[in-house]
Design a protein around this motif. Structure first.
Motif, PDB file in Angstrom:
ATOM      1  N   ALA A 127      -1.006   0.551   2.384  1.00  0.00           N
ATOM      2  CA  ALA A 127      -0.112   0.462   3.541  1.00  0.00           C
ATOM      3  C   ALA A 127       1.265  -0.016   3.146  1.00  0.00           C
ATOM      4  CB  ALA A 127      -0.712  -0.477   4.597  1.00  0.00           C
ATOM      5  N   LEU A 128       1.324  -1.024   2.282  1.00  0.00           N
ATOM      6  CA  LEU A 128       2.619  -1.562   1.885  1.00  0.00           C
ATOM      7  C   LEU A 128       3.375  -0.598   0.997  1.00  0.00           C
ATOM      8  CD1 LEU A 128       1.579  -5.232   1.090  1.00  0.00           C
ATOM      9  CD2 LEU A 128       2.874  -4.415   3.064  1.00  0.00           C
TER      10      LEU A 128
ATOM     11  N   GLN B 293      13.639  -5.046  -0.889  1.00  0.00           N
ATOM     12  CA  GLN B 293      12.543  -4.867  -1.832  1.00  0.00           C
ATOM     13  C   GLN B 293      11.240  -5.516  -1.356  1.00  0.00           C
ATOM     14  OE1 GLN B 293      13.013  -3.299  -4.980  1.00  0.00           O
ATOM     15  NE2 GLN B 293      15.057  -2.751  -4.250  1.00  0.00           N
ATOM     16  N   TRP B 294      11.277  -6.254  -0.274  1.00  0.00           N
ATOM     17  CA  TRP B 294      10.136  -7.082   0.095  1.00  0.00           C
ATOM     18  C   TRP B 294       8.836  -6.305   0.311  1.00  0.00           C
ATOM     19  CZ3 TRP B 294      12.799 -10.812   4.135  1.00  0.00           C
ATOM     20  CH2 TRP B 294      13.628 -11.703   3.444  1.00  0.00           C
ATOM     21  N   CYS B 295       8.923  -5.102   0.821  1.00  0.00           N
ATOM     22  CA  CYS B 295       7.704  -4.334   1.106  1.00  0.00           C
ATOM     23  C   CYS B 295       7.434  -3.263   0.057  1.00  0.00           C
ATOM     24  CB  CYS B 295       7.788  -3.693   2.492  1.00  0.00           C
ATOM     25  SG  CYS B 295       7.786  -4.883   3.846  1.00  0.00           S
TER      26      CYS B 295
ATOM     27  N   ALA C  96       5.402  -8.608  -1.715  1.00  0.00           N
ATOM     28  CA  ALA C  96       5.197  -9.117  -0.364  1.00  0.00           C
ATOM     29  C   ALA C  96       4.540 -10.491  -0.391  1.00  0.00           C
ATOM     30  CB  ALA C  96       4.344  -8.137   0.445  1.00  0.00           C
ATOM     31  N   ILE C  97       3.558 -10.665  -1.301  1.00  0.00           N
ATOM     32  CA  ILE C  97       2.884 -11.960  -1.423  1.00  0.00           C
ATOM     33  C   ILE C  97       3.848 -13.007  -1.962  1.00  0.00           C
ATOM     34  CG2 ILE C  97       1.094 -13.217  -2.686  1.00  0.00           C
ATOM     35  CD1 ILE C  97      -0.631 -10.698  -2.525  1.00  0.00           C
TER      36      ILE C  97
ATOM     37  N   LYS D 262       2.449 -10.175   6.391  1.00  0.00           N
ATOM     38  CA  LYS D 262       2.247  -9.873   7.808  1.00  0.00           C
ATOM     39  C   LYS D 262       3.377  -8.994   8.332  1.00  0.00           C
ATOM     40  CE  LYS D 262       1.774 -12.201  12.323  1.00  0.00           C
ATOM     41  NZ  LYS D 262       3.064 -11.769  12.917  1.00  0.00           N
ATOM     42  N   GLN D 263       4.607  -9.331   7.967  1.00  0.00           N
ATOM     43  CA  GLN D 263       5.747  -8.567   8.462  1.00  0.00           C
ATOM     44  C   GLN D 263       5.746  -7.149   7.896  1.00  0.00           C
ATOM     45  OE1 GLN D 263       5.931 -11.739   7.390  1.00  0.00           O
ATOM     46  NE2 GLN D 263       6.290 -12.670   9.398  1.00  0.00           N
TER      47      GLN D 263
END
Length: 270
Positions: free
Chosen positions: A5-6, A47-49, A55-56, A62-63
């Motif tokens: 998903a990510l 870059q977060w996702c 992401a961790i 969650k976001q």
């Protein structure tokens, strides 16, 4: 499942960075008491996702899942919009910068864009220059620059560069600064090598074949096909409001941008 998903969230286009920043600032968990990533996070918001690990590390699993949950069903075919154009045509420039690029920026999850820079150029059997263009040699040059960038990095990264070029007062002069702005990792020398070498002429020959194979035959540019089909009705609707046309043509569940639906978000702000 979480990794898949990510990983499906595209983030490389800097034009979407502000959207991601706004999303995270608006939805970050209140219990954390602040709208910043964890101290150990060394990645920018765009870059977060990109991956589960990032992401961790940044504390935004969650976001990222919430962001991915709003994306359309990947099993439903996206609306394919192909633009046959030439880089110095005023009408092409207006359509690309005021209709096509903004629509793609908002609806890139449900539409696929293909760009064919060639337009009313002609391929010559011999001579010093194998192509002639409606607006002269500068147009042939800028057509090839755009074709080379598209070939090198793909549409997702190349489109902001091309939009930047076509929005400028001087398309050709804007090519290098636009490339440096949007794809700083790509050298200008790599573009000029393509333009001056066999690859550039090969790409333009391929665009000539695609353009000449159109049925019905092109009579003007910009020439817009929807799902590889051209009709006068499609052309008129694309020129007047491509955004509405793509939303209407998409067969899956409409994204919030199409419906105007508002999502209830956490009230914490940045």
């Amino acid at each position: 499942m979480l990794r898949k998903a990510l990983a499906s969230v595209p983030v490389s286009n800097m034009k979407f960075t502000s959207v991601l920043v706004l999303f995270f600032c608006s939805t970050f968990n209140k219990s954390q008491g602040k709208s910043k990533p964890k101290p150990g996070c060394e990645y920018p918001p765009s870059q977060w996702c990109r991956s589960l690990e990032i992401a961790i590390e940044c504390g935004v699993q969650k976001q990222c899942l919430e962001l991915n949950a709003t994306r359309p069903n990947s099993a439903v075919p996206r609306v394919e919009v192909t633009l046959y154009y030439e880089s110095l045509c005023p009408g092409c420039r207006v359509f690309l910068t005021q209709q096509l690029f903004p629509t793609w920026a908002m609806l890139h999850d449900i539409m696929e864009v293909k760009l064919v820079p060639y337009g009313n150029a002609q391929e010559l059997p011999s001579g010093n220059s194998p192509f002639t263009c409606e607006h002269g040699e500068p147009e042939c040059h800028s057509n090839m620059i755009e074709a080379c960038i598209l070939h090198s990095v793909g549409l997702y990264s190349a489109f902001p560069v091309i939009d930047c070029m076509e929005s400028a007062a001087n398309v050709l002069a804007a090519a290098q600064p636009c490339l440096q702005l949007h794809i700083p990792s790509m050298t200008w020398d790599s573009v000029t090598t393509c333009v001056k070498g066999e690859l550039g002429f090969k790409l333009m020959h391929e665009n000539a074949l695609k353009t000449n194979a159109l049925s019905p035959a092109k009579t003007h540019v910009p020439w817009v096909t929807i799902n590889r089909e051209y009709t006068g009705d499609f052309q008129d609707k694309a020129m007047s409001s491509l955004f509405n046309l793509v939303c209407k043509m998409y067969k899956g569940g409409k994204p919030p941008a199409c419906t105007g639906a508002q999502k209830k978000l956490d009230r914490s702000l940045c």
